[in-house]
Design a protein around this motif. Structure first.
Motif, PDB file in Angstrom:
ATOM      1  N   ASP A   1       0.835  -1.199   0.000  1.00 38.85           N
ATOM      2  CA  ASP A   1       0.000   0.000   0.000  1.00 38.85           C
ATOM      3  C   ASP A   1       0.870   1.250   0.000  1.00 38.85           C
ATOM      4  O   ASP A   1       0.391   2.348   0.208  1.00 38.85           O
ATOM      5  N   MET A   2       2.168   1.076  -0.218  1.00 34.94           N
ATOM      6  CA  MET A   2       3.153   2.140  -0.349  1.00 34.94           C
ATOM      7  C   MET A   2       3.450   2.841   0.974  1.00 34.94           C
ATOM      8  O   MET A   2       3.941   3.968   0.993  1.00 34.94           O
ATOM      9  N   LYS A   3       3.178   2.187   2.084  1.00 33.56           N
ATOM     10  CA  LYS A   3       3.538   2.730   3.385  1.00 33.56           C
ATOM     11  C   LYS A   3       4.846   2.101   3.847  1.00 33.56           C
ATOM     12  O   LYS A   3       5.063   0.900   3.692  1.00 33.56           O
ATOM     13  N   PHE A   4       5.711   2.931   4.400  1.00 31.00           N
ATOM     14  CA  PHE A   4       6.989   2.436   4.892  1.00 31.00           C
ATOM     15  C   PHE A   4       6.789   1.710   6.220  1.00 31.00           C
ATOM     16  O   PHE A   4       6.065   2.181   7.102  1.00 31.00           O
TER      17      PHE A   4
ATOM     18  N   ARG B   1       8.429   3.383  -6.316  1.00 31.13           N
ATOM     19  CA  ARG B   1       7.309   4.321  -6.333  1.00 31.13           C
ATOM     20  C   ARG B   1       7.193   5.042  -4.995  1.00 31.13           C
ATOM     21  O   ARG B   1       6.936   6.249  -4.946  1.00 31.13           O
ATOM     22  N   ALA B   2       7.389   4.300  -3.902  1.00 28.95           N
ATOM     23  CA  ALA B   2       7.301   4.914  -2.570  1.00 28.95           C
ATOM     24  C   ALA B   2       8.402   5.959  -2.390  1.00 28.95           C
ATOM     25  O   ALA B   2       8.151   7.052  -1.869  1.00 28.95           O
TER      26      ALA B   2
ATOM     27  N   PHE C   1      -0.098  12.022  -6.429  1.00 33.73           N
ATOM     28  CA  PHE C   1       1.284  11.536  -6.379  1.00 33.73           C
ATOM     29  C   PHE C   1       1.335  10.009  -6.486  1.00 33.73           C
ATOM     30  O   PHE C   1       2.267   9.445  -7.051  1.00 33.73           O
ATOM     31  N   LEU C   2       0.314   9.346  -5.934  1.00 37.34           N
ATOM     32  CA  LEU C   2       0.341   7.889  -5.841  1.00 37.34           C
ATOM     33  C   LEU C   2       0.124   7.218  -7.182  1.00 37.34           C
ATOM     34  O   LEU C   2       0.407   6.031  -7.338  1.00 37.34           O
TER      35      LEU C   2
END
Length: 249
Positions: A67-70, A156-157, A204-205
């Motif tokens: 989900d593109m969260k670090f 992407r992140a 942005f995503l």
């Protein structure tokens, strides 16, 4: 710094809902890579931080979920230090990177292959653009193509993080030292996670990012032969099942 534990037992929806990735990558919890961020250090320390760039940088290791969260970040390493050495430290330090039992992250060929870190096959095509007009010709190429497609989430992140926070993307020498910059990076990553949670439709995503600077074949190290063999077995089984399904389809 541990930001949040990946969902340990459930297959990510981004994999579960894709015939290309499921069931082959069902135990994958995310991707890991390093990125270089400019720093200001004393002149005597500059050579240690001047790696692949013409200016001093710190090499920052991050893990992210699909989900593109670090989920983990380790900042402060000199720009000359290899990704695999930073990974070894991340796995053994006091506040270490936790890989759930039976799960793994996708990493590029600059890292070590082991049961919890699955690299692509060396000596085979890997980057997505290499497959744009020539489809995979064997099991290893097919694995590399899909590995690259999934691992792209960390690029992407990084792209979203740096576009959202120019303070860590600038190539201009900062006016603050490395210890302050480490704190700034952590703050930006936390804010990034928060903003994704409150605004999943952020434009942005949806942009495409290609962080090719980190896709290197150097710095590979593996000092645990048993764990490396376990990683090879996992990867070979995935590639074989993937190829069988691909050729029958």
């Amino acid at each position: 710094m541990f930001l949040r534990q990946p969902e340990g037992l459930e297959t990510p929806l981004e994999i579960l809902n894709s015939n290309r990735f499921y069931p082959f990558f069902k135990d994958c919890v995310g991707a890991i890579d390093c990125t270089h961020i400019r720093v200001k250090v004393p002149a005597q320390d500059a050579p240690k931080f001047r790696g692949r760039k013409d200016y001093p940088t710190q090499n920052v290791l991050c893990a992210c979920s699909f989900d593109m969260k670090f989920t983990y970040v380790l900042a402060g390493w000199e720009g000359t230090v290899s990704d695999s050495r930073i990974m070894k430290n991340a796995l053994t330090r006091r506040f270490s990177l936790k890989i759930p039992q039976g799960k793994y992250y996708l990493v590029d060929a600059g890292f070590m292959l082991r049961s919890g870190l699955i690299t692509p096959y060396r000596g085979e095509r890997y980057h997505l653009k290499e497959y744009s007009r020539n489809p995979p010709r064997n099991a290893r190429e097919l694995f590399n193509h899909r590995h690259s497609s999934l691992r792209n989430i960390i690029e992407r992140a990084f792209g979203v993080l740096k576009k959202r926070f120019p303070i860590i993307a600038s190539t201009t020498e900062p006016s603050y030292g490395i210890h302050t910059q480490k704190k700034i990076i952590i703050a930006c990553v936390i804010l990034h996670n928060f903003l994704i949670g409150v605004d999943p439709d952020d434009p942005f995503l949806n942009e495409e990012y290609d962080g090719g600077e980190n896709d290197n074949q150097d710095g590979h190290e593996n000092d645990n032969e048993d764990d490396a063999h376990s990683g090879e077995i996992i990867r070979d089984n995935m590639a074989a099942h993937m190829w069988a399904d691909y050729t029958l389809g």
